[in-house]
Design a protein around this motif. Structure first.
Motif, mmCIF file in Angstrom:
data_model
loop_
_atom_site.group_PDB
_atom_site.id
_atom_site.type_symbol
_atom_site.label_atom_id
_atom_site.label_comp_id
_atom_site.label_asym_id
_atom_site.label_seq_id
_atom_site.Cartn_x
_atom_site.Cartn_y
_atom_site.Cartn_z
ATOM 1 N N LYS A 78 0.838 -1.219 0.000
ATOM 2 C CA LYS A 78 0.000 0.000 0.000
ATOM 3 C C LYS A 78 0.863 1.256 0.000
ATOM 4 C CE LYS A 78 -3.803 -2.241 2.377
ATOM 5 N NZ LYS A 78 -4.361 -2.522 3.722
ATOM 6 N N ASN A 84 -5.127 3.636 -5.511
ATOM 7 C CA ASN A 84 -5.901 2.433 -5.816
ATOM 8 C C ASN A 84 -6.479 2.404 -7.224
ATOM 9 O OD1 ASN A 84 -5.423 1.190 -3.357
ATOM 10 N ND2 ASN A 84 -7.075 2.335 -2.352
ATOM 11 N N GLU A 87 -3.850 1.160 7.044
ATOM 12 C CA GLU A 87 -4.322 2.332 6.273
ATOM 13 C C GLU A 87 -4.435 3.589 7.125
ATOM 14 O OE1 GLU A 87 -7.394 1.957 3.413
ATOM 15 O OE2 GLU A 87 -6.538 0.129 2.564
#
Lengths: 197, 197
Positions: free
Chosen positions: A92, A149, A127
């Motif tokens: 991420k 994303n 996150e």
């Protein structure tokens, strides 16, 4: 101005050291830096490793942690060991770092993530943690995550890894100046000299 | 005077670089050097490697040869690639180097062997080659081989390898200052600073 490409993986210990100093030393050398987040996992898998070699080979791992400690001390870099996990999952964070290239916040974000991992014992795959780091550097977390994303950005990260593989990159930090390869924080100065020559 | 222990394997590329400069830089730092030839083969075997990792992992190997070339150039060291074989079998040379400790010719012999391997493309497992190198540094080959092949000396080399393993040594060159470990030619200066502190 000549450019050095700085290939890094967020789980990598020595990439922390490089991230925190490359801006300063490259500027002093008059060399531009392109920050290139990538993932070592897929590359390690092709080498037959399902984990960091520092975990697979314990003597090497023990040495690395001691050396990392000394190198951070030499650089005056804060360090809190152990990290919440090693290696941490940096997918991420890598997507975000790549998405930040368009707006120029990749270097600040990268340093914030490495600092969170190695100086603050935080979970960089979380996150909320990443949102907090984005806010801290003045980037809107919603916009950043939307960009990260987006399918095109996810594919761009795959392409980044594929390019790393094609260029023969097998570890991090890694530097390329054109086709000339340099591996490891210890080679940053040599890479900058190469870029200037 | 503080002492640094220099662990090396005759097949190791970067050990060549260290061997050719450690005498000079350690003397300048006021640190004594104990030369400790050992074998990486038995240690690699325990890690699951039946060959040099530079052969097992081609991307790593390609990078190493290029980096080795640059490092030798930076040190002004002659280099002729490829060596007759990589890795070369350094058992006989290691036995001789260990036997030389009593009479003090280990450093000269070590440098001669590394030079033969990497600057002259010679077979360092060949007895005639080794005899020639011994003569070149003023050591009687017959006496040296007799000492090297004495059962006690062969056992001493086993013990040297066992000690390396116990100390967590997994590559070469490696330096120890007491229990403090330093891996790689790039860490020689840090090891010398540690010895002085």
């Amino acid at each position: 101005m000549r450019t050095i490409e700085f290939w890094y993986e967020f789980a990598s210990t020595y990439s922390y050291v490089t991230a925190m100093r490359i801006g300063r030393v490259a500027a002093a050398a008059g060399v531009a830096v392109r920050w290139r987040p990538f993932l070592l996992g897929p590359i390690f898998k092709e080498l037959g490793w399902n984990d960091s070699p520092f975990n697979i080979y314990p003597a090497k791992g023990r040495y690395m942690w001691r050396d990392f400690e000394r190198v951070c001390e030499g650089e005056g870099l804060p360090l809190k060991l152990p990290p919440v996990r090693f290696p941490q999952n940096g997918v991420k964070a890598a997507r975000l770092a790549l998405a930040g290239e368009a707006d120029g916040w990749t270097p600040d974000f990268t340093c914030a993530v490495f600092y969170a991992n190695y100086a603050e014992q935080r979970d960089i795959s979380d996150e909320d943690t990443l949102r907090g780091l984005l806010s801290r550097i003045g980037v809107d977390p919603e916009r950043a995550f939307a960009a990260a994303n987006a399918p095109a950005n996810k594919e761009a990260l795959f392409a980044q890894v594929a390019e790393a593989k094609t260029r023969g990159i097998f570890g991090a930090p890694f530097f390329t100046v054109g086709d000339e390869p340099f591996w490891g924080n210890d080679r940053l100065e040599a890479a900058l000299r190469w870029a200037k020559a």
